[in-house]
Design an enzyme around this catalytic site. Structure first.
Site, PDB file in Angstrom:
ATOM      1  CE  LYS A  88      -3.882   2.013   2.634  1.00 28.74           C
ATOM      2  NZ  LYS A  88      -4.757   1.811   3.806  1.00 28.74           N
TER       3      LYS A  88
ATOM      4  CB  SER B 144      -7.906   3.682   2.812  1.00 32.69           C
ATOM      5  OG  SER B 144      -7.040   3.119   3.794  1.00 32.69           O
TER       6      SER B 144
ATOM      7  CB  SER C 226      -8.222   0.512   5.561  1.00 38.45           C
ATOM      8  OG  SER C 226      -8.996   1.681   5.680  1.00 38.45           O
TER       9      SER C 226
END
Length: 516
Positions: free
Chosen positions: A105, A182, A206
């Site tokens: 990420k 996210s 997330s």
């Protein structure tokens, strides 16, 4: 485009010849164990493996279904693969994650790729130090194959859109649906087989929300088991980083590597007294026999809960019972409402956490060194402006804020209440649908979102993991959460693995088939 030509293109990018080993191994749904077995048998090289993943990214991320999950591909991925092949040829030894391509990420620092937290405000910033978890996976032999898209600054749990990458990240199971947020880019990329597994972060949802939306396993560990050092913060009081994978075994293997104390993250001092056990020992197909589990209805029953999600969850409960578990139909927390009412005042901490993170980087950080300078730059998605402005208005640091103290007192009370109730019911874990509703259509902010992940695990700091439990609307994945006492990751892994092996709900999305 023929598969061999795709592989040729991926190899030529770094100027090295194509290996023919790639034709003998299917990367779709590949696992760590399967990859290592093929390498040991000399049916697969690291270069061949990485080449195939690069070909899939080339074919499906910005072309074809245009999943749009990848911010940047590692241009040195094949060079690293070649070095790992040489090491294996010389030693015949593999580390735990030898040649495992991992998607990271974009809020996790990487020294060889930019780190942007999804924002143009950080465009081009090259960190001088890997995030702790990135360093750990590299030391274990993994390859960071790419950085994945995220909701800008990790603000949205519902969709994955940022200013660093135009457009939405799409759900590979239904291209008109969201990935949640996210860590939606990591989830979509792992689900579409752009890498073997991924690293995400989870402040309220997330890791688990995107994993649920994309038929993955995601682990939010006990606060303190894993380090957040080198991760651009959202709320340090809740931030966690950890694995997202297609199987429980692979998620457990990554957790094993990244767990442990880190002097750069004080919260991990608690791990000193709770060293990570051998999570592989928890991978027991019979792990549900004799287990006592309860349904946490307060986590998911709302007026807008989707009937298909309830039906899928009901079947999951029946499967747990068939596998030998005793599942209690309810698990009330009678003090929950009074605990919630005890909270007084707000607690805004993003500004302070972000500013402290940036200031600690000093000259090695991005040119913009505060939330105020980010706002003045206008280098962010328009949708985030209001949130940034609201956060900038905070004037009282969390440690001085009565609202934050009230929140912390509430959380302490909730932790005690959950443990006491679990003890009284003599249960080892709690379960509920990870989301009460199917993935929304992209752009739809009116339909109920169904996020059940924001409260229990983030508020207590206790572990939770989601595992695929089936599909709604025919193709839309749904996940089931196992939630437990602090430091009970091995127990949750045992339950999730036994359930996974008994049901095998995970399958590849039709939009990203094997290349030919």
């Amino acid at each position: 485009m023929p598969r061999i030509l795709n592989l040729f293109i991926a190899s030529v990018v770094v100027g090295m010849p194509l290996t023919t080993h790639a034709q003998r191994f299917a990367v779709e749904e590949a696992t760590i164990a399967g990859i290592h077995a093929a390498m040991t048998a000399r049916r697969l090289t690291c270069r061949a493996l990485v080449s195939q993943y690069l070909a899939r990214i080339d074919a499906y991320d910005k072309k074809g279904p245009a999943i749009n999950a990848i911010v940047v591909v590692n241009p040195r991925a094949l060079t690293v693969a070649d070095s790992l092949d040489r090491v294996f040829n010389d030693t015949r030894r593999m580390r735990a994650l030898h040649c495992i391509p991992i998607l990271v990420k974009d809020n996790m620092q990487t020294t060889d790729l930019p780190t942007t937290a999804g924002s143009l405000a950080f465009e081009g910033w090259m960190a001088k130090k890997d995030a702790f978890q990135v360093r750990r996976i590299r030391e274990a032999g993994a390859i960071v194959i790419a950085k994945s898209n995220m909701a800008e600054f990790a603000f949205s749990p519902y969709e994955t859109v940022s200013s660093i990458l135009p457009g939405y990240t799409r759900n590979p199971y239904a291209l008109d649906r969201v990935t949640a947020g996210s860590s939606g880019g990591t989830a979509a990329a792992v689900a579409a087989n752009f890498g073997t597994l991924g690293l995400g972060t989870d402040t309220g949802n997330s890791i688990r929300g995107p994993s649920s939306h994309q038929a993955l396993v995601g682990i939010r560990s006990t606060m303190g088991l894993t380090s957040r050092a080198g991760v651009v913060p959202l709320y340090m009081s809740q931030d966690i980083a950890g694995p997202m994978a297609r199987t429980v075994a692979d998620a457990a293997a990554v957790l094993q590597v990244v767990a442990g104390e880190d002097p750069d993250d004080a919260v991990t001092a608690a791990a000193r007294d709770h060293p990570a056990p051998d999570y592989a020992a928890a991978l027991d197909r019979n792990g549900l026999k004799g287990a006592r589990i309860a349904i946490l209805r307060q986590a998911y029953e709302t007026p807008t809960t989707d009937s298909e999600v309830v039906a899928v969850f009901t079947r999951a409960v029946a499967d747990l019972r068939r596998a030998g578990a005793t599942v209690l139909d309810s698990f009330p927390l009678p003090t929950l409402d009074s605990l919630r009412r005890s909270q007084r005042g707000g607690c805004s901490q993003f500004k302070f956490d972000l500013n402290r993170f940036l200031q600690a980087l000093g000259p090695d950080g991005p040119p913009l060194t505060s939330l105020d300078s980010i706002l003045r730059s206008n280098r962010f998605h328009p949708n985030t402006r209001r949130r940034l402005e609201q956060e900038q208005m905070a004037t009282t640091p969390p440690e001085e804020n009565p609202g934050c103290r009230s929140r912390d007192e509430f959380r302490a009370g909730l932790r005690a209440a959950v443990v006491a109730a679990m003890d009284a019911a003599q249960v080892e874990g709690l379960i509920y649908p990870t989301w009460s509703n199917p993935p929304r259509l992209i752009g739809d902010l009116n339909t109920p979102h169904g996020d059940n992940s924001q409260f229990f695990s983030p508020s207590t700091g206790f572990p939770a993991m989601t595992v695929p439990m089936g599909y709604t609307r025919g193709t839309l994945p749904a996940g089931m959460t196992f939630f437990g006492r602090p430091w009970s990751e091995a127990t949750l892994i045992k339950f999730a693995f036994a359930y996974e092996q008994a049901t095998k709900h995970r399958h590849s999305p039709a939009t990203t088939p094997a290349l030919k």
